[in-house]
Design a protein around this motif. Structure first.
Motif, PDB file in Angstrom:
ATOM      1  N   SER A  81       0.824  -1.215   0.000  1.00 39.01           N
ATOM      2  CA  SER A  81       0.000   0.000   0.000  1.00 39.01           C
ATOM      3  C   SER A  81       0.854   1.259   0.000  1.00 39.01           C
ATOM      4  CB  SER A  81      -0.928   0.002   1.226  1.00 39.01           C
ATOM      5  OG  SER A  81      -0.176   0.003   2.438  1.00 39.01           O
TER       6      SER A  81
ATOM      7  N   VAL B  45      -6.325  -5.183  -1.548  1.00 41.83           N
ATOM      8  CA  VAL B  45      -5.004  -4.657  -1.262  1.00 41.83           C
ATOM      9  C   VAL B  45      -4.432  -5.422  -0.071  1.00 41.83           C
ATOM     10  CG1 VAL B  45      -3.626  -2.613  -0.752  1.00 41.83           C
ATOM     11  CG2 VAL B  45      -5.758  -2.374  -2.037  1.00 41.83           C
TER      12      VAL B  45
ATOM     13  N   GLU C 209      -1.567  -5.820   2.638  1.00 40.51           N
ATOM     14  CA  GLU C 209      -0.558  -5.036   3.336  1.00 40.51           C
ATOM     15  C   GLU C 209      -0.102  -5.803   4.579  1.00 40.51           C
ATOM     16  OE1 GLU C 209       2.073  -2.950   5.023  1.00 40.51           O
ATOM     17  OE2 GLU C 209       1.320  -2.143   3.118  1.00 40.51           O
TER      18      GLU C 209
ATOM     19  N   ARG D 209      -2.817  -0.701  10.397  1.00 38.24           N
ATOM     20  CA  ARG D 209      -3.255   0.688  10.257  1.00 38.24           C
ATOM     21  C   ARG D 209      -2.736   1.464  11.469  1.00 38.24           C
ATOM     22  NH1 ARG D 209      -7.696   1.834   6.643  1.00 38.24           N
ATOM     23  NH2 ARG D 209      -8.586  -0.079   5.770  1.00 38.24           N
TER      24      ARG D 209
ATOM     25  N   TRP E  26      -0.311   0.537   6.724  1.00 37.75           N
ATOM     26  CA  TRP E  26      -1.275   0.951   5.711  1.00 37.75           C
ATOM     27  C   TRP E  26      -0.918   2.377   5.282  1.00 37.75           C
ATOM     28  CZ3 TRP E  26      -4.425  -1.161   2.465  1.00 37.75           C
ATOM     29  CH2 TRP E  26      -5.503  -0.461   1.917  1.00 37.75           C
TER      30      TRP E  26
ATOM     31  N   ASP F 124      -2.708   6.960   3.197  1.00 42.23           N
ATOM     32  CA  ASP F 124      -3.947   6.440   3.781  1.00 42.23           C
ATOM     33  C   ASP F 124      -5.060   7.475   3.801  1.00 42.23           C
ATOM     34  OD1 ASP F 124      -2.245   7.727   5.617  1.00 42.23           O
ATOM     35  OD2 ASP F 124      -3.297   6.870   7.328  1.00 42.23           O
TER      36      ASP F 124
ATOM     37  N   LEU G 177      -5.355   5.923  -0.864  1.00 41.93           N
ATOM     38  CA  LEU G 177      -5.994   4.744  -0.275  1.00 41.93           C
ATOM     39  C   LEU G 177      -7.399   5.058   0.217  1.00 41.93           C
ATOM     40  CD1 LEU G 177      -2.938   3.277   1.644  1.00 41.93           C
ATOM     41  CD2 LEU G 177      -3.969   2.374  -0.441  1.00 41.93           C
TER      42      LEU G 177
ATOM     43  N   GLU H 250     -10.697   2.941  -0.991  1.00 35.74           N
ATOM     44  CA  GLU H 250     -11.717   2.340  -0.124  1.00 35.74           C
ATOM     45  C   GLU H 250     -13.092   2.958  -0.367  1.00 35.74           C
ATOM     46  OE1 GLU H 250     -10.227   0.550   3.784  1.00 35.74           O
ATOM     47  OE2 GLU H 250      -9.186   2.487   3.718  1.00 35.74           O
TER      48      GLU H 250
ATOM     49  N   ALA I 182      -9.283  -3.594   1.938  1.00 34.92           N
ATOM     50  CA  ALA I 182      -7.962  -3.572   2.560  1.00 34.92           C
ATOM     51  C   ALA I 182      -7.805  -4.783   3.463  1.00 34.92           C
ATOM     52  CB  ALA I 182      -7.787  -2.296   3.370  1.00 34.92           C
TER      53      ALA I 182
ATOM     54  N   THR J 162      -5.014  -5.997   5.974  1.00 37.27           N
ATOM     55  CA  THR J 162      -3.748  -5.742   6.660  1.00 37.27           C
ATOM     56  C   THR J 162      -3.305  -6.995   7.403  1.00 37.27           C
ATOM     57  OG1 THR J 162      -4.933  -4.849   8.573  1.00 37.27           O
ATOM     58  CG2 THR J 162      -4.230  -3.285   6.892  1.00 37.27           C
TER      59      THR J 162
END
Length: 754
Positions: A14, A34, A36, A40, A81, A203, A207, A211, A217, A219
């Motif tokens: 990301s 995505v 990652e 976050r 992220w 983010d 990103l 979203e 996403a 993670t």
């Protein structure tokens, strides 16, 4: 109906390339996952305590920084992220076209990418560093650097564009993507994660857009394997095809399975994700590592190019630390980087280009470093004795054009290792190391290199690039001009690994722009031939301050192709002359090469002139031709000035030698016959020199014995190093002596009283 893929596209990573790909694919209507490996990071969660357990390192609790030792070079990247944007210094710079070489293909050069730089700059909300809202003035570090370079002839300093929100630090406002941001508080913590909410990280930009358009996403998912799978994602028959169009554009063709593990729970079973299209954007080191494993360990992508891993670059990164004197202001405030100085430094028979940026070192990072080093009590005592204060220390971050000749390979554990030699970029490193002493001399501070260089001779890069170079086919490159891997349709690379050489500037903008261009082409090839990013209508051209800095440095390099010389001289009418005159000049040879090859041997001069009754301390400037070829003068002066009434005047003067005897040479070279006349044809000269009057005025100026001593001791070589300054002064002295002894002998009648 056949089993479907998990998504139309999987994006691995990301960071700068992955965020762009995710946003644009989702906007185009494709389903996107995505992956990652990191977490976050919310505001207030970035580490601050001086303990490794406070989530500083990826290998110590899946923290913020991933520090990798690639044998001969260290690499520092981020995990989370938003990738590297979480800890980068926000700089949005474009490479200067004038320093790009044949390694840069046309699709990555400025002519192709400039529109996409504008688009990326709009998405990231770029602007130059503003003033500190608490003081209404620039950060002290900014002012310090700008004042320092005012007295230097070569450097050009600008304030680069930053992906930071400036304004009221207490007011939250939505950015262009609807995400709340507030103005920079100048706390100087950009590179350890912004807990304030002013940094325009991925983010809250790309990103967030991804979203908002349905991208999923995932993670805590680290990709460990990639392989081909049979094409099973298309509709079962023509009726289904008509009812359910395949937005991926790859229906029925082979796709890819991406296998992930869970870093926070090593015991969790691996998970496979499938899609007809995969975009690798894990960063230069990790992307090379994944592809090398697929080719050489897992054997799942056996036909990858033999060029894989070659052409790795550290972007010429080099770090020096500067500690200011006790009375210095706080060097830790403001955004991490606020100024860029571009240098073109002569090294051997060529010039070395690089830029130098100021860098704030956040106090929490200094505290962590201090806590980890041994002998803390002794070091504290020593710092107290020396009066050291961490707020007076800042970094000088240099980036240049290294050789980009590194090769990434896998070691016995399957991890990336690097073949790299510092000898390949000896000229660059040598030039960069000289910046610290230069700053020390100009600012009076202390300069030192980090132990990784001073003890280990290992450079650290925060901008790893290359290894997946573009090329026309698999024999010349790993990917084509839109990042598609040769021999593997639907597999793309869009991160720093496709950048073919050092950018010489912060590379994030180039990765963003390159990804914008590539993903646009991918979407158009997937059945949307007219597709454009929706934000194009709002894009406005922004200044490119680094272009001006590089152009200034290029002009300075051309004007000073070799080192130069400066000296000062004073000449005056002899005592007893009825109308006094005095000339004080500073002479400068900017390039000895140009000076020696020009037939007139020109020297730029400027200074002041006093002519009794006409001009008092008037500023004058012009040229001095020293032993011009084809003439019999030893020196020829041409100067212009304005008299006390503001009228333009011209002074011309000559020196002749009448023989090679030392006394004859001394007399000729210290005696200047001048004529002063109106520069614009105006009437009359109010000045009379020993009975001469009319339109022109003539007299004689001489260099006295004390002034001759001062002249000789004022000769200084101009160059980046002491050796070069001495060489320039020696070349000038040698030319002067040879020319003086070889001049034609001539007896000249005096133009005025002798």
């Amino acid at each position: 109906m056949a089993q479907h893929y998990d998504a139309d596209a999987i994006v691995v990573g990301s960071g700068f390339g992955g965020a762009v790909a995710a946003a644009r694919l989702a906007q185009a209507g494709l389903s996107v996952i995505v992956l990652e490996r990191g977490r976050r990071w919310a505001l207030g969660e970035f580490p601050r305590r001086p303990e490794l357990e406070d989530r500083w390192l990826w290998r110590a609790g899946q923290g913020l920084y991933d520090v990798r030792w690639l044998d001969t070079m260290g690499s520092v990247q981020a995990a989370g992220w938003g990738g590297g944007s979480l800890v980068y210094a926000n700089v949005f710079s474009r490479p200067y076209e004038g320093v790009m070489d044949e390694r840069w293909p046309s699709h990555l050069r400025r002519e192709s990418l400039d529109p996409y730089y504008e688009l990326a700059g709009h998405m990231m909300g770029i602007a130059p560093a503003g003033d500190d809202p608490a003081t209404g003035r620039p950060a002290p570090r900014t002012s310090l650097i700008e004042q320092m370079v005012q007295g230097m002839d070569i450097p050009a300093t600008v304030r680069p564009n930053l992906a930071v929100t400036f304004g009221d630090p207490e007011t939250w406002l939505p950015n262009a993507h609807g995400v709340p941001r507030r103005g920079c508080a100048f706390v100087g913590e950009c590179i350890i994660g912004c807990n304030h909410g002013a940094k325009n990280t991925l983010d809250v930009t790309y990103l967030a857009v991804a979203e908002q358009h349905g991208a999923r996403a995932v993670t805590d998912a680290e990709v460990r394997r990639i392989e081909l799978v049979p094409g099973y994602g298309g509709p079962a028959d023509a009726a289904d095809q008509a009812a359910t169009p395949d937005p991926s554009g790859l229906s029925g063709r082979a796709g890819y399975a991406v296998t992930t593990t869970t870093p926070s729970d090593p015991s969790a079973p691996p998970q496979a994700w499938t899609a007809p299209r995969v975009v690798l954007a894990a960063g230069a080191v990790a992307t090379n590592e994944l592809l090398l494993r697929a080719r050489d360990v897992h054997g799942t992508l056996p036909d990858l190019s033999p060029q894989l891993g070659r052409g790795f670059s550290g972007n010429g990164d080099f770090l020096t630390l500067a500690e200011m004197p006790r009375d210095a202001a706080d060097m830790t405030t403001g955004p991490t980087i606020t100024t860029t100085t571009v240098l073109s430094v002569p090294e051997g028979r060529r010039s070395v280009w690089f830029q130098v940026q100021d860098g704030a070192i956040p106090p929490p990072l200094q505290e962590l470093y201090d806590a980890l080093l041994p002998g803390r009590t002794v070091r504290r005592w020593w710092k107290h004795l020396r009066g050291s204060d961490p707020t007076r220390t800042f970094a000088l971050l240099a980036m240049g054009r290294d050789s980009a000749r590194g090769t990434l390979r896998l070691d016995e554990t399957g991890e990336a290792a690097l073949s790299w030699s510092n000898r390949w970029q000896a000229h660059l490193y040598r030039s960069q190391r000289r910046v610290g002493p230069l700053v020390r001399r100009l600012l009076g501070g202390r300069q030192y290199n980090p132990p990784t260089w001073s003890l280990l001779r290992r450079t650290i890069t925060v901008h790893p690039l290359g290894g997946v170079r573009p090329g026309a086919d698999a024999a010349s490159g790993v990917v084509d001009d839109i990042g598609q891997v040769h021999g593997y349709p639907g597999l793309y690379v869009m991160d720093g690994s496709v950048v073919p050489a050092a950018t010489g500037v912060n590379p994030s903008a180039t990765i963003l722009a390159g990804a914008e261009r590539a993903i646009e082409a991918v979407i158009r090839a997937a059945g949307r031939p007219e597709w454009r990013a929706p934000e194009w209508g709002a894009v406005q051209a922004t200044p490119v301050p680094e272009d001006g800095a590089f152009a200034h440095a290029a002009a300075a390099r051309e004007a000073t192709r070799s080192d130069g010389v400066v000296f000062a001289e004073r000449m005056a009418t002899p005592s007893g002359t009825r109308a006094r005159a005095e000339l004080r000049l500073r002479a400068e040879v900017r390039s000895m090469d140009r000076f020696l090859t020009d037939r007139t041997h020109p020297i730029a001069v400027h200074g002041t002139i006093d002519l009794e009754g006409i001009a008092t301390g008037a500023e004058t400037a012009g040229t001095l031709s020293l032993f011009p070829r084809g003439g019999d003068e030893a020196m020829r002066y041409s100067l212009e000035f304005a008299d006390d009434a503001g009228r333009p005047r011209r002074l011309t003067g000559v020196k002749h030698t009448s023989g090679r005897h030392p006394l004859a040479l001394l007399s000729g070279l210290t005696t200047l016959h001048i004529e002063v006349s109106p520069a614009d044809g105006a009437d009359g000269a109010e000045w009379v020199a020993d009975g001469a009057d009319g339109q022109s005025v003539r007299t004689v100026l001489r260099i006295s014995a004390p002034d001759l001593v001062r002249l000789l001791t004022s000769i200084r070589g101009q160059g980046f190093t002491r050796a070069r300054r001495l060489t320039a002064a020696g070349r000038f002295a040698g030319f002067f002596v040879r020319s003086a002894l070889a001049r034609p002998r001539r007896r000249v009648a005096s133009a005025g009283p002798e």
